[in-house]
Design a protein around this motif. Structure first.
Motif, PDB file in Angstrom:
ATOM      1  N   ILE A 107       0.853  -1.185   0.000  1.00 51.49           N
ATOM      2  CA  ILE A 107       0.000   0.000   0.000  1.00 51.49           C
ATOM      3  C   ILE A 107       0.890   1.237   0.000  1.00 51.49           C
ATOM      4  N   ASP A 108       0.645   2.132  -0.926  1.00 50.94           N
ATOM      5  CA  ASP A 108       1.373   3.392  -0.998  1.00 50.94           C
ATOM      6  C   ASP A 108       0.420   4.526  -0.677  1.00 50.94           C
ATOM      7  N   LEU A 109       0.840   5.400   0.228  1.00 50.22           N
ATOM      8  CA  LEU A 109       0.060   6.591   0.520  1.00 50.22           C
ATOM      9  C   LEU A 109       0.399   7.627  -0.546  1.00 50.22           C
ATOM     10  N   LYS A 110      -0.555   8.454  -0.874  1.00 48.38           N
ATOM     11  CA  LYS A 110      -0.371   9.379  -1.979  1.00 48.38           C
ATOM     12  C   LYS A 110      -0.629  10.816  -1.553  1.00 48.38           C
ATOM     13  N   ASP A 111       0.242  11.684  -1.985  1.00 54.15           N
ATOM     14  CA  ASP A 111       0.070  13.120  -1.816  1.00 54.15           C
ATOM     15  C   ASP A 111      -0.590  13.616  -3.094  1.00 54.15           C
ATOM     16  N   GLU A 112      -1.743  14.203  -2.982  1.00 54.41           N
ATOM     17  CA  GLU A 112      -2.515  14.620  -4.165  1.00 54.41           C
ATOM     18  C   GLU A 112      -1.769  15.617  -5.050  1.00 54.41           C
ATOM     19  N   GLN A 113      -0.866  16.388  -4.488  1.00 52.82           N
ATOM     20  CA  GLN A 113      -0.164  17.396  -5.286  1.00 52.82           C
ATOM     21  C   GLN A 113       1.135  16.896  -5.878  1.00 52.82           C
ATOM     22  N   THR A 114       1.869  16.083  -5.143  1.00 48.76           N
ATOM     23  CA  THR A 114       3.196  15.681  -5.612  1.00 48.76           C
ATOM     24  C   THR A 114       3.311  14.211  -5.979  1.00 48.76           C
ATOM     25  N   GLY A 124       6.434   7.939  -0.697  1.00 46.04           N
ATOM     26  CA  GLY A 124       7.645   7.159  -0.456  1.00 46.04           C
ATOM     27  C   GLY A 124       7.665   6.728   1.002  1.00 46.04           C
ATOM     28  N   LEU A 125       8.369   5.667   1.302  1.00 45.48           N
ATOM     29  CA  LEU A 125       8.323   5.076   2.641  1.00 45.48           C
ATOM     30  C   LEU A 125       8.787   6.028   3.734  1.00 45.48           C
ATOM     31  N   GLN A 126       9.900   6.710   3.552  1.00 46.81           N
ATOM     32  CA  GLN A 126      10.395   7.591   4.607  1.00 46.81           C
ATOM     33  C   GLN A 126       9.455   8.771   4.821  1.00 46.81           C
ATOM     34  N   LYS A 127       8.945   9.331   3.756  1.00 44.58           N
ATOM     35  CA  LYS A 127       8.016  10.450   3.902  1.00 44.58           C
ATOM     36  C   LYS A 127       6.713   9.978   4.553  1.00 44.58           C
ATOM     37  N   ASN A 128       6.262   8.773   4.206  1.00 42.35           N
ATOM     38  CA  ASN A 128       5.081   8.196   4.871  1.00 42.35           C
ATOM     39  C   ASN A 128       5.315   8.130   6.373  1.00 42.35           C
ATOM     40  N   TYR A 129       6.473   7.605   6.753  1.00 44.67           N
ATOM     41  CA  TYR A 129       6.777   7.414   8.167  1.00 44.67           C
ATOM     42  C   TYR A 129       6.868   8.758   8.885  1.00 44.67           C
ATOM     43  N   PHE A 184       5.544  11.639   8.052  1.00 43.17           N
ATOM     44  CA  PHE A 184       4.212  12.224   8.108  1.00 43.17           C
ATOM     45  C   PHE A 184       3.381  11.566   9.206  1.00 43.17           C
ATOM     46  N   MET A 185       3.401  10.234   9.220  1.00 42.95           N
ATOM     47  CA  MET A 185       2.599   9.482  10.174  1.00 42.95           C
ATOM     48  C   MET A 185       3.040   9.767  11.609  1.00 42.95           C
ATOM     49  N   LEU A 186       4.340   9.811  11.843  1.00 39.58           N
ATOM     50  CA  LEU A 186       4.859  10.070  13.182  1.00 39.58           C
ATOM     51  C   LEU A 186       4.472  11.478  13.640  1.00 39.58           C
ATOM     52  N   ASN A 187       4.630  12.462  12.792  1.00 41.70           N
ATOM     53  CA  ASN A 187       4.268  13.834  13.127  1.00 41.70           C
ATOM     54  C   ASN A 187       2.769  13.958  13.395  1.00 41.70           C
ATOM     55  N   TYR A 188       1.963  13.387  12.521  1.00 39.49           N
ATOM     56  CA  TYR A 188       0.506  13.459  12.647  1.00 39.49           C
ATOM     57  C   TYR A 188       0.031  12.789  13.937  1.00 39.49           C
ATOM     58  N   THR A 189       0.574  11.623  14.225  1.00 38.48           N
ATOM     59  CA  THR A 189       0.195  10.885  15.435  1.00 38.48           C
ATOM     60  C   THR A 189       0.613  11.639  16.692  1.00 38.48           C
TER      61      THR A 189
END
Length: 51
Positions: A21-28, A32-37, A39-44
């Protein structure tokens, strides 16, 4: 109930990887795995602070 935010993010990343499963940024495009992580860590962390 205590939980470890980093552990929660690690588990979720493992789930994404195992299920291709890949998360997607609607604009860019794909995060990618590191950006997913990151983002997820900051959001949580923000949710935990709010609660």
């Amino acid at each position: 109930m205590l939980f470890d935010i980093k552990g929660l993010c690690d588990d979720f990343m493992s789930y994404l990887e195992k299920n291709n499963i890949d998360l997607k940024d609607e604009q860019t495009g794909l995060f990618g795995l590191q950006k997913n992580y990151d983002f997820m860590l900051n959001y949580t962390n923000q949710i935990a602070k709010t609660l």
